[in-house]
Scaffold this motif. Sequence first.
Motif, PDB file in Angstrom:
ATOM      1  N   HIS A  97      11.493 -11.993 -12.570  1.00  0.00           N
ATOM      2  CA  HIS A  97      10.703 -13.033 -13.058  1.00  0.00           C
ATOM      3  C   HIS A  97       9.869 -13.701 -12.047  1.00  0.00           C
ATOM      4  O   HIS A  97       8.777 -13.765 -12.151  1.00  0.00           O
ATOM      5  CB  HIS A  97      11.126 -14.009 -13.896  1.00  0.00           C
ATOM      6  CG  HIS A  97      11.836 -13.332 -15.344  1.00  0.00           C
ATOM      7  ND1 HIS A  97      11.000 -13.245 -16.469  1.00  0.00           N
ATOM      8  CD2 HIS A  97      13.078 -12.864 -15.766  1.00  0.00           C
ATOM      9  CE1 HIS A  97      11.867 -12.932 -17.527  1.00  0.00           C
ATOM     10  NE2 HIS A  97      12.842 -12.459 -17.110  1.00  0.00           N
TER      11      HIS A  97
ATOM     12  N   GLU B 207      10.239  -3.699 -14.234  1.00  0.00           N
ATOM     13  CA  GLU B 207       9.918  -3.556 -15.624  1.00  0.00           C
ATOM     14  C   GLU B 207      11.227  -3.188 -16.336  1.00  0.00           C
ATOM     15  O   GLU B 207      11.480  -3.510 -17.654  1.00  0.00           O
ATOM     16  CB  GLU B 207       9.145  -2.160 -15.752  1.00  0.00           C
ATOM     17  CG  GLU B 207       7.818  -2.504 -15.390  1.00  0.00           C
ATOM     18  CD  GLU B 207       7.100  -3.461 -16.269  1.00  0.00           C
ATOM     19  OE1 GLU B 207       7.487  -3.483 -17.518  1.00  0.00           O
ATOM     20  OE2 GLU B 207       6.266  -4.449 -15.979  1.00  0.00           O
TER      21      GLU B 207
ATOM     22  N   ARG C  87      13.526  -6.872 -16.167  1.00  0.00           N
ATOM     23  CA  ARG C  87      12.788  -8.152 -17.022  1.00  0.00           C
ATOM     24  C   ARG C  87      12.982  -8.001 -18.388  1.00  0.00           C
ATOM     25  O   ARG C  87      13.020  -9.124 -19.285  1.00  0.00           O
ATOM     26  CB  ARG C  87      11.149  -7.989 -16.752  1.00  0.00           C
ATOM     27  CG  ARG C  87      10.658  -9.101 -16.851  1.00  0.00           C
ATOM     28  CD  ARG C  87       9.160  -9.349 -15.953  1.00  0.00           C
ATOM     29  NE  ARG C  87       8.373  -8.067 -16.584  1.00  0.00           N
ATOM     30  CZ  ARG C  87       7.301  -8.492 -17.313  1.00  0.00           C
ATOM     31  NH1 ARG C  87       6.854  -9.626 -17.514  1.00  0.00           N
ATOM     32  NH2 ARG C  87       6.640  -7.492 -17.901  1.00  0.00           N
ATOM     33  N   ASN C  88      13.235  -6.706 -18.802  1.00  0.00           N
ATOM     34  CA  ASN C  88      13.236  -6.353 -20.347  1.00  0.00           C
ATOM     35  C   ASN C  88      14.846  -6.373 -20.862  1.00  0.00           C
ATOM     36  O   ASN C  88      15.054  -5.926 -22.052  1.00  0.00           O
ATOM     37  CB  ASN C  88      12.725  -5.212 -20.695  1.00  0.00           C
ATOM     38  CG  ASN C  88      10.954  -5.310 -20.790  1.00  0.00           C
ATOM     39  OD1 ASN C  88      10.531  -6.274 -21.453  1.00  0.00           O
ATOM     40  ND2 ASN C  88      10.327  -4.532 -19.968  1.00  0.00           N
TER      41      ASN C  88
ATOM     42  N   LYS D  91       0.686  -1.563   0.061  1.00  0.00           N
ATOM     43  CA  LYS D  91      -0.203   0.022   0.035  1.00  0.00           C
ATOM     44  C   LYS D  91       0.853   1.198   0.000  1.00  0.00           C
ATOM     45  O   LYS D  91       0.258   2.378  -0.136  1.00  0.00           O
ATOM     46  CB  LYS D  91      -0.999  -0.032   1.286  1.00  0.00           C
ATOM     47  CG  LYS D  91      -1.915  -1.029   1.215  1.00  0.00           C
ATOM     48  CD  LYS D  91      -3.107  -0.690   2.038  1.00  0.00           C
ATOM     49  CE  LYS D  91      -4.158  -1.922   2.283  1.00  0.00           C
ATOM     50  NZ  LYS D  91      -3.557  -2.882   3.117  1.00  0.00           N
ATOM     51  N   ASN D  92       2.184   1.034   0.231  1.00  0.00           N
ATOM     52  CA  ASN D  92       3.049   2.336   0.464  1.00  0.00           C
ATOM     53  C   ASN D  92       3.522   2.610  -1.305  1.00  0.00           C
ATOM     54  O   ASN D  92       4.169   1.880  -1.824  1.00  0.00           O
ATOM     55  CB  ASN D  92       4.213   1.895   1.112  1.00  0.00           C
ATOM     56  CG  ASN D  92       5.276   3.094   1.284  1.00  0.00           C
ATOM     57  OD1 ASN D  92       5.703   3.588   0.257  1.00  0.00           O
ATOM     58  ND2 ASN D  92       5.603   3.262   2.606  1.00  0.00           N
ATOM     59  N   TRP D  93       3.221   3.751  -1.479  1.00  0.00           N
ATOM     60  CA  TRP D  93       3.373   4.304  -2.873  1.00  0.00           C
ATOM     61  C   TRP D  93       4.870   3.908  -3.352  1.00  0.00           C
ATOM     62  O   TRP D  93       4.973   3.587  -4.332  1.00  0.00           O
ATOM     63  CB  TRP D  93       2.983   5.646  -3.078  1.00  0.00           C
ATOM     64  CG  TRP D  93       2.966   6.323  -4.497  1.00  0.00           C
ATOM     65  CD1 TRP D  93       2.070   5.994  -5.290  1.00  0.00           C
ATOM     66  CD2 TRP D  93       3.910   6.912  -5.079  1.00  0.00           C
ATOM     67  NE1 TRP D  93       2.337   6.580  -6.313  1.00  0.00           N
ATOM     68  CE2 TRP D  93       3.705   7.337  -6.335  1.00  0.00           C
ATOM     69  CE3 TRP D  93       5.313   7.339  -4.471  1.00  0.00           C
ATOM     70  CZ2 TRP D  93       4.408   7.866  -7.145  1.00  0.00           C
ATOM     71  CZ3 TRP D  93       5.785   8.195  -5.479  1.00  0.00           C
ATOM     72  CH2 TRP D  93       5.651   8.418  -6.759  1.00  0.00           C
ATOM     73  N   VAL D  94       5.875   4.273  -2.452  1.00  0.00           N
ATOM     74  CA  VAL D  94       7.206   4.532  -2.723  1.00  0.00           C
ATOM     75  C   VAL D  94       7.892   3.122  -2.906  1.00  0.00           C
ATOM     76  O   VAL D  94       8.314   2.856  -3.979  1.00  0.00           O
ATOM     77  CB  VAL D  94       8.203   5.133  -1.644  1.00  0.00           C
ATOM     78  CG1 VAL D  94       9.639   4.866  -1.993  1.00  0.00           C
ATOM     79  CG2 VAL D  94       7.869   6.728  -1.574  1.00  0.00           C
ATOM     80  N   VAL D  95       7.378   2.238  -2.023  1.00  0.00           N
ATOM     81  CA  VAL D  95       7.717   0.777  -2.099  1.00  0.00           C
ATOM     82  C   VAL D  95       7.209   0.096  -3.415  1.00  0.00           C
ATOM     83  O   VAL D  95       7.939  -0.461  -4.160  1.00  0.00           O
ATOM     84  CB  VAL D  95       7.255  -0.020  -1.001  1.00  0.00           C
ATOM     85  CG1 VAL D  95       7.490  -1.550  -1.174  1.00  0.00           C
ATOM     86  CG2 VAL D  95       7.963   0.336   0.291  1.00  0.00           C
TER      87      VAL D  95
ATOM     88  N   SER E  70      -7.575 -10.623  10.909  1.00  0.00           N
ATOM     89  CA  SER E  70      -6.653  -9.490  10.896  1.00  0.00           C
ATOM     90  C   SER E  70      -6.088  -9.734   9.394  1.00  0.00           C
ATOM     91  O   SER E  70      -6.211 -10.538   8.622  1.00  0.00           O
ATOM     92  CB  SER E  70      -5.781  -9.316  11.767  1.00  0.00           C
ATOM     93  OG  SER E  70      -4.644 -10.285  11.540  1.00  0.00           O
TER      94      SER E  70
ATOM     95  N   ILE F  94       9.008   1.757  -6.637  1.00  0.00           N
ATOM     96  CA  ILE F  94      10.546   1.162  -6.582  1.00  0.00           C
ATOM     97  C   ILE F  94      10.589  -0.266  -7.300  1.00  0.00           C
ATOM     98  O   ILE F  94      11.004  -0.764  -8.123  1.00  0.00           O
ATOM     99  CB  ILE F  94      11.226   1.081  -5.362  1.00  0.00           C
ATOM    100  CG1 ILE F  94      11.587   2.676  -5.342  1.00  0.00           C
ATOM    101  CG2 ILE F  94      12.516   0.536  -5.603  1.00  0.00           C
ATOM    102  CD1 ILE F  94      12.470   2.951  -4.072  1.00  0.00           C
TER     103      ILE F  94
ATOM    104  N   GLU G   8     -12.288 -11.482   0.772  1.00  0.00           N
ATOM    105  CA  GLU G   8     -13.509 -10.763   1.517  1.00  0.00           C
ATOM    106  C   GLU G   8     -14.052 -11.692   2.533  1.00  0.00           C
ATOM    107  O   GLU G   8     -14.571 -11.171   3.806  1.00  0.00           O
ATOM    108  CB  GLU G   8     -14.758 -10.483   0.428  1.00  0.00           C
ATOM    109  CG  GLU G   8     -14.211  -9.235  -0.351  1.00  0.00           C
ATOM    110  CD  GLU G   8     -15.255  -8.992  -1.433  1.00  0.00           C
ATOM    111  OE1 GLU G   8     -16.012  -9.809  -1.451  1.00  0.00           O
ATOM    112  OE2 GLU G   8     -15.317  -8.168  -2.039  1.00  0.00           O
TER     113      GLU G   8
END
Lengths: 400, 259, 429
Positions: free
Chosen positions: A283, A139, A142-143, A126-130, A309, A133, A301
């Motif tokens: 990969h 990306e 892998r290429n 949920k952490n944007w930075v992690v 939890s 990165i 759900e």
Amino acid sequence: MAASPSPPKLTSSMTTPTPEQRVPFWRNVSFLKWLFQLVVFAIVAAVAIWLYNNFRNNTAESGIPTNFNFLTNPASFDIPGADFAPTERFQNAFVIGVLNTIRVSIVGIILATILGILIGIGRLSKNWVVRKISTVYVEIIRNLPLLVIMTFTFLGVVLQLLPRIENSWTPLDLLVISNRGIGVPWYQDTSGLALFLVLLVGLIGWWLIARWRHRVSDRTGQPSHGGLIGGAFFLLVLVVGWLLLGASFTTPVVDGRQIAGGIRVDPSFFAVLIALVIYTASHIAEIVRGSIQAVPAGQGEAASALALSGFQRLWNVVLPQAMRIAIPPLGNQYLNLIKNSSLGAGFAYFELTNVTQVTVGNGSPAVPAFFLALVFYIALSLITSAFVNLANRRFKLVER
Amino acid sequence: MSDTSPSVFADATEGVGDSIIELDHVDKFFGSFQALSDINLRIGRQEVVVVIGPSGSGKSTMIRCINRLEEHDNGRIVVDGIELSADVKNIQEIRRETGMVFQQFNLFPHLTVLDNITLAPKQVRRMPKKEAEEWGMDLLTQVKIPEQAKKYPGQLSGGQQQRVAIARSLAMKPKVMLFDEPTSALDPEMIGEVLDTMKDLAKGGMTMIVVTHEMGFAREVADRVVFMADGQIVEVGTPQHFFESPDEDRTKLFLSQIL
Amino acid sequence: MTTTVAKPSRVTWVRRNLFRTPLDGILTIVFGSLGLYVIFRGVLFVASGFVNGRWQIIDDNLKLLMVGLWPVQNLIRIGVSVAVLALWAGVIGGVIAGRQKRRGTSSIEGLTAMQRASDLTRRFGLVTATLLLLLSLTDTAGPWIMVLSAFVAGVIGRVIGGWIGVRFLPIWVSRLFTVVMVAVPIGVFLYLTSPWLPDPLPAARSSEPSAWPLAEWEGFMFNLTSAAAGIVLSFPIGLLLALGRRSKLRLLQGISIVYIEFVRGAPLYVLLLMANVSLEFFVPEALAPSRVVRAIVTFTLFTAAYIAEIVRGGLQSVPVGQEEAGKALGLTPTKQMRLIVLPQALRNVIPAQIGQFISLFKDTTLAGLALGILDLLAGATAITQQPDFRGQGLIIEALVFVGFLFWVGSFTMSRESQRLEKKLGVGTR
């Protein structure tokens, strides 16, 4: 009442073909199939015979033997980093090659799996930075072709960045990093076997304690913390065992142009290993991410609705199912890593392909030598596949 | 229901009439699409409320907001005195008091039927294993499939799986049971067994909110019927009032299409 | 008391995504600073390279890296070939788009010009930018003309193809069209490799042959063409193997399985090494193949096994009922396969096939190491030993350049493949 005409009687000649009226053979399905097989076999055999004849003629002309006798000849080359003299036989060289392949494969698989799982989970964080990165890592890597990465780690990092032995880096006075190898602290003054036994005792103790804690938890309902308590016991055993055996560490130091003490990690091994780990981990990260996302949302759900939890949901519901999905593609990646270890041949790492290549360069016949190498790789592949299939079957979901 | 035959299901002992769930001016948006507008509803203890309406009317969204599977954007939701907010502690408490049965059952395929039922009591309510398994077998007996305890969900029929799902939710001893179209994914011959289980639950005094298309069930068992369309509550009433003399035109239109 | 919702403000977004818990906050700080540092050093590396001339090595050797030792005055052949291929590709693209329009499955109908432009930029902007970057490093007008003419040819082809695609053509016309389309790349290939066909411009004509034999193809051109050749040639073989593996005839099945499992268990690198030293033993003297041919043969035989498995997966994904319906209609097994099962099977695995092509494209670098062909990677490592550039540690710049080119190609193709997957709606799980 008028007699209604009786229906025509069915005679036996109308229902089954009499023996004289069999299907003509050129329209008979079974015959045609058999004929087709024969034709294909003839074609394949003809091609194979042609190839074999060429092979025979050419090798006879050039006087190159086509048997495996070369294995008992002296190698005439030596293998850095191993106890191998040029006078020993080729077959010993082969064995060393196979061992080196297995060594880099096993270490590579373990490290790549750990790194891959971390990055794969990072992509779902949920952490944007992690998240960003992890995505960028996957990306980009892998290429890229693996060879580019390995060339980079070898020529770029090992040869360029790492300092010469006289100017080695010694971070924390624990490691020696140079372009002639990396010195890592290692045990000394005690047998490896004794330490191995201590390790074994510690692990068994861990397992037993975890089991005991689980039984207690079943009885009382309180969380077991089996892993943590067992882990603490394991560390305790290690420390006690270490002290009892009178073992000590040796730290590596620079001694002239060598590294004395500790254990030396060969720079080629290091470069090949790091490249394989970086590449394969990207990969594996995708596989981990994909398999977690493939678990139906409804499962999470339902777990949430039962007030489990976040961690309980992951551990009891999502991960077990994700793992089952991940096993086949993960096994595929492990196979790829084993095959990719052959690239080490281009970077002075003496794994199987390298040994074979040098052998051929030193006068051994090419075809039998490479054939042997291929047989080994295929054998390794089949063994790994068998393990993967086993794991797959063991964890399959039970359905009707 | 006033008929309180003794069974393992009945737990709510306060008098009928106290509201156990309150929705006040609840809105929910998915992007720019408004799925719920100004929902106001009070559910009393031991009440059986059936929610019906055309697809896309927001019925599922509404009950999924109650146990925070969806987040409401405006308004207030209170469950058994606990306000539903971003506070994780409140959410977990509310989830302990509510049970949900899904259209797709969502049983855990890698665990046996009994393990499915005992997982949450062991992990969340810290029940010892033996006690949890006895409790689980009790529930399985109540839903009439005790012999399936050691089987895996994949080996059961749809109707059996849904009954296991009901038992699994009941294992946490919830005060309210939420049903999200429980029979919509079942073959016709299995719908009956699940509805029977739900009827037993209602007779036992459980508070239930049921989203369904089964009008027979609504007529027989519901204390109130709520009709929703386009994200709003159009009409609320007793089954008799609802099916025989509805007020709103929209309600009449819907009933004419399905009955 | 109502809780009103506002669109998540910046502050809320930061709090939720970066600092949800204390641990979260630590992660953000640690990885954030790490990431910023890496970006900073990276930008510094690239930029300073321009300032202190470290990128000169690429600048000077660009032609070598791209096309190897192809003589400069004969590059016009490549230019013409590229233009013709661009026209060809444009026609194919146009025909596909036209057919979609005809069937109503087009994804571009009704889009404004602005939307189409932005869509195309998003998809191909990276490749275009890279191309422009490479062009800016060249000194002559030649490459610019080549790229421009290729672009124009491609657009013209697209228009023509679109015109053809929407129309219902008589059978003989469309058969002729297919033959022509298959012949074009073969023709281009022959034109590039045979010295007897004349040069397009009189000025370029000289008394010496100007085509370049296949044996000497090097540079990035080698990577591209050997990958294309490998995947195209391996396809029929892979198809036969897949059918063989599914056949109920024991012998056929046996041969197919042995071939597939043998090749899949073998590392490509080892096969290339073998091809380097032992291929000549299996063919009569006269046919001794050049290194490039050996590489392409090995790529083909190798990829065929993987294509076989992909096609097998595709065949399994077609419901049995399709074949049964064909049988019930009285179609022969061959017709069933050709008209009903195969089209669906192949369509289902297009993403996997593209993936295999990308994989092969990256693996062509192995031929450089194994066979001594000076492909892009091998060439890049070689130029660092030139007298002008030796000993400056320019290997890093060279590798960054090589990695970048491969990355752009691979990344764009894989994104297009994902887009196709979404459009076809046939993702794997």
